[in-house]
Design a protein around this motif. Structure first.
Motif, PDB file in Angstrom:
ATOM      1  N   TYR A 147       1.041  -1.164   0.266  1.00 11.51           N
ATOM      2  CA  TYR A 147       0.359   0.045  -0.089  1.00 11.51           C
ATOM      3  C   TYR A 147       0.944   1.510   0.309  1.00 11.51           C
ATOM      4  O   TYR A 147       0.695   2.505  -0.544  1.00 11.51           O
ATOM      5  CB  TYR A 147      -0.680  -0.316   1.076  1.00 11.51           C
ATOM      6  CG  TYR A 147      -1.961  -0.739   0.974  1.00 11.51           C
ATOM      7  CD1 TYR A 147      -3.151  -1.704   0.772  1.00 11.51           C
ATOM      8  CD2 TYR A 147      -1.892  -2.423   2.003  1.00 11.51           C
ATOM      9  CE1 TYR A 147      -4.034  -2.154   0.408  1.00 11.51           C
ATOM     10  CE2 TYR A 147      -2.926  -2.999   1.959  1.00 11.51           C
ATOM     11  CZ  TYR A 147      -3.653  -3.512   0.878  1.00 11.51           C
ATOM     12  OH  TYR A 147      -4.735  -4.709   1.415  1.00 11.51           O
ATOM     13  N   ARG A 189       1.714   1.788  -3.036  1.00 11.67           N
ATOM     14  CA  ARG A 189       1.351   2.432  -4.101  1.00 11.67           C
ATOM     15  C   ARG A 189       1.241   3.832  -3.769  1.00 11.67           C
ATOM     16  O   ARG A 189       0.733   4.697  -4.691  1.00 11.67           O
ATOM     17  CB  ARG A 189      -0.503   1.593  -4.376  1.00 11.67           C
ATOM     18  CG  ARG A 189      -1.191   2.874  -4.573  1.00 11.67           C
ATOM     19  CD  ARG A 189      -2.645   2.158  -4.178  1.00 11.67           C
ATOM     20  NE  ARG A 189      -3.151   2.097  -2.979  1.00 11.67           N
ATOM     21  CZ  ARG A 189      -4.392   1.596  -2.478  1.00 11.67           C
ATOM     22  NH1 ARG A 189      -5.254   1.218  -3.416  1.00 11.67           N
ATOM     23  NH2 ARG A 189      -4.423   1.300  -1.036  1.00 11.67           N
ATOM     24  N   SER A 233       1.989  -5.106  -5.193  1.00 12.13           N
ATOM     25  CA  SER A 233       0.836  -3.882  -5.066  1.00 12.13           C
ATOM     26  C   SER A 233       0.733  -3.909  -6.945  1.00 12.13           C
ATOM     27  O   SER A 233      -0.178  -2.947  -7.146  1.00 12.13           O
ATOM     28  CB  SER A 233       1.560  -2.777  -4.911  1.00 12.13           C
ATOM     29  OG  SER A 233       3.280  -2.188  -5.983  1.00 12.13           O
ATOM     30  N   VAL A 245      -1.767  -0.412  -8.523  1.00  8.86           N
ATOM     31  CA  VAL A 245      -0.757   0.557  -9.158  1.00  8.86           C
ATOM     32  C   VAL A 245      -1.377   1.155 -10.285  1.00  8.86           C
ATOM     33  O   VAL A 245      -1.418  -0.105 -11.495  1.00  8.86           O
ATOM     34  CB  VAL A 245       0.508   0.871  -8.981  1.00  8.86           C
ATOM     35  CG1 VAL A 245       1.783   0.421  -7.180  1.00  8.86           C
ATOM     36  CG2 VAL A 245       0.813  -0.466 -10.018  1.00  8.86           C
TER      37      VAL A 245
END
Length: 301
Positions: free
Chosen positions: A84, A87, A117, A121
């Motif tokens: 996270y 991102r 990720s 993304v």
């Protein structure tokens, strides 16, 4: 890297942590975000890669993972929560360097983070994943069995600890994200890596649903830091990653590079990457030159 003009960047994580990165930028049309390995730091893992990326005209963002360097945090979650953060750094890069192509490049845990990720993304042109493991559970069981000669099931209490005290599922896998990703990915691994086994990259490659390439380096490559005590198979609260240890590790790395100055001058002339210690210097120079060429080709697509 220390001599490069740079600036600090800070963002807020999804769970309220202040996260830090170092930017070495310019007016370039491509940007790469670098994600270092477990209990390491970008200045070490990407010591020779930053000048390379600058030389081909790319802005560089060197991230400090949560619980590393100048970023806040108490626990390292092997990419599960870090995905996270990755991102968030992508979103920061899009604001900081608008109208540029954005790439992510990770090593070891940093590579696993980028892969985890990859289904979240947006606006990323490609990912370079160097020696990524598949999941915290898989790499912990592997290290427990191979490096510590313990039965793999002893890692099970770690999963319970991670869920109760860390708030994350240590069985979460890169393959779950890769099955849904649309981001082109270059997978790289050393065939003789004795920490993260190459078959994990094979599994990641097979799981990947997007455009992909794979390079397995058949040279005597062993993934390790100069300061071995920075590695612990089960991890600890990130107090272990102090600035003092970072400075000590970087000093050791510089000492190693200085003692092998002729070798490093040669490989730097060929613009290879440098992540690890190599046994066969001529073969590894050629292999890293090949790695460099593929990275260049990948970001130039």
């Amino acid at each position: 890297i220390d001599e490069e003009p740079k600036e600090n960047a800070y963002i807020k994580s999804f769970d309220g942590l202040n996260l830090h990165a170092t930017i070495i930028g310019g007016d370039f049309d491509k940007t790469v975000i670098l994600f270092h390995g477990y209990r390491s730091f970008a200045k070490f893992d990407f010591a020779c890669m930053v000048p390379f990326y600058k030389s081909i005209g790319m802005n560089v963002i060197m991230v400090d993972h949560r619980a590393h360097g100048e970023s806040e945090g108490r626990l390292i979650t092997y990419g599960v929560k870090e995905r996270y953060d990755a991102r968030s750094w992508v979103e920061y890069a899009k604001e900081k360097f608008p109208n540029t192509k954005i790439f992510m490049h990770g090593v070891s845990m940093g590579a696993a983070t980028t892969l985890m990720s990859s289904d979240m993304v947006e606006g990323v042109s490609g990912i370079i994943a160097d020696c990524a493991f598949t999941s915290p559970k898989a790499i912990i069981q592997r290290v427990a069995k191979t490096n510590m000669h313990l039965p793999g099931w002893l890692a099970s209490p770690v999963g319970l600890w991670a869920r109760i005290f860390g708030g994350f599922d240590y069985s979460y896998s890169t393959k779950q994200a890769l099955a849904k990703t649309k981001v082109p990915i270059l997978f790289i691994h050393g065939a003789k890596d004795d920490f993260v086994p190459p078959y994990m990259t094979d599994e990641n490659y097979e799981a990947c649903a997007s455009k992909k390439q794979k390079l397995i380096l058949f040279v005597e490559v062993k993934a390790r830091t100069v300061d071995e005590d920075l590695y612990s198979p089960f991890g600890t609260p990130a107090s272990a990653v102090t600035k003092e240890k970072q400075q000590r590790t970087l000093a050791a790395a510089r000492g190693y590079m200085h003692s092998n100055k002729k070798y490093f001058n040669y490989i730097l002339a060929h613009k290879p990457t440098f992540y690890s210690t190599y046994e066969d210097k001529k073969k590894s120079a050629k292999a890293k030159a090949l790695t460099d060429f593929l990275c260049y080709y990948f970001v130039a697509m």
